[in-house]
Design an enzyme around this catalytic site. Structure first.
Site, short mmCIF file in Angstrom:
data_model
loop_
_atom_site.label_atom_id
_atom_site.label_comp_id
_atom_site.label_asym_id
_atom_site.label_seq_id
_atom_site.Cartn_x
_atom_site.Cartn_y
_atom_site.Cartn_z
N GLU A 170 -3.50 56.16 91.09
CA GLU A 170 -4.44 57.19 90.65
C GLU A 170 -3.67 58.19 89.82
O GLU A 170 -2.46 58.38 90.01
CB GLU A 170 -5.09 57.87 91.86
CG GLU A 170 -6.37 58.61 91.52
CD GLU A 170 -7.39 57.74 90.83
OE1 GLU A 170 -7.44 57.80 89.58
OE2 GLU A 170 -8.12 57.02 91.52
N CYS A 180 -10.87 54.03 91.05
CA CYS A 180 -9.68 53.19 91.24
C CYS A 180 -9.65 52.20 90.08
O CYS A 180 -10.47 51.28 90.01
CB CYS A 180 -9.76 52.45 92.57
SG CYS A 180 -8.42 51.24 92.82
#
Length: 246
Positions: free
Chosen positions: A103, A2
């Site tokens: 993402e 992340c």
């Protein structure tokens, strides 16, 4: 991994939702990047408070952070054994409030495209993290944070093989922050992938690739292959220049 997220929760809602004893002022952020100041929550001496910290963990034994690798994530599977993190799993657990995270997925054309991922119920995310207080040779202090990642669930694995550890329930959040009574191995059992269906995602503008862009348009859905909207002037970062040390 992340590596970008958004946090738009108003200060008063953050104080109430996470039962804070203080309030921090931060403008809505739509593209928070590593090394920038972020809001993190931890408990110390029985007080649960929000703090500004640098996203990029630096263990307190590091002499020069500029010569240390940038650690923005800690893998849940190995954090209790890694020298950089193992002490903080015991004594330095924190929560990073987020509205959603980004993402990147590599498509058939070999190009990476960003997706914005949020909770299905629209509630804020409580990302599990670890914090450290780095003290320099001249007495300077900087709080630093890493977010914890786990293997992606089947739903999210079509985008990436990792996802943040997200603490859904109030009880999970309380136990994660309670470093006095909840031991490291007990806390580690809470760092698990969410079940399929808890999150949703949609493609967003590739403008999120640039940390200079930070506006609400970044989280809006786009149609892949279509022209994207232009950027707007970004807001100033909250947290001042306290991260200028490194």
């Amino acid at each position: 991994m992340c590596g970008r997220y958004a946090s738009t929760l108003p200060p008063e809602m953050m104080t109430e939702l996470f039962k804070l004893l203080n309030r921090v002022e931060m403008v809505p952020r739509y593209n928070i990047a590593p090394t920038q100041p972020i809001v993190a929550i931890w408990e110390a001496e029985g007080r649960r408070e929000a703090h500004f910290a640098r996203w990029g963990f630096v263990p307190n034994w590091v002499k020069d952070p500029r010569e240390f690798p940038l650690l923005i994530n800690a893998r849940a599977e190995s954090m209790s054994e890694k020298p950089a993190f193992r002490d903080r799993v015991k004594h330095g657990r924190c929560i990073v409030p987020a509205s959603g995270y980004y993402e990147w997925h590599t498509g058939p054309d070999k190009k990476k495209h960003p997706y914005y991922i949020t909770r299905v119920d629209g509630q804020p995310m409580a990302l599990a993290g670890l914090y450290s207080n780095w003290i320099g040779p001249n007495g300077e202090e900087v709080d630093t944070v890493a977010t914890i990642t786990v293997a992606a669930n089947p739903q999210l694995s079509v985008i990436h093989d990792r996802m943040p550890a997200i603490l859904l329930s109030e009880n999970q959040q309380d136990n994660w922050l309670n470093v006095r009574d909840v031991r490291a191995h007990e806390a580690a059992q809470m760092a698990l992938p969410l079940e399929d269906g808890a999150l949703k995602f949609h493609p967003v503008s590739t403008r999120v690739n640039s940390a200079r862009d930070d506006d609400a348009g970044l989280i809006e859905p786009v149609e892949l292959g279509k022209p994207e909207p232009a950027a707007v002037k970004p807001k100033k970062l909250a947290g001042g220049g306290q991260m200028d040390l490194f």
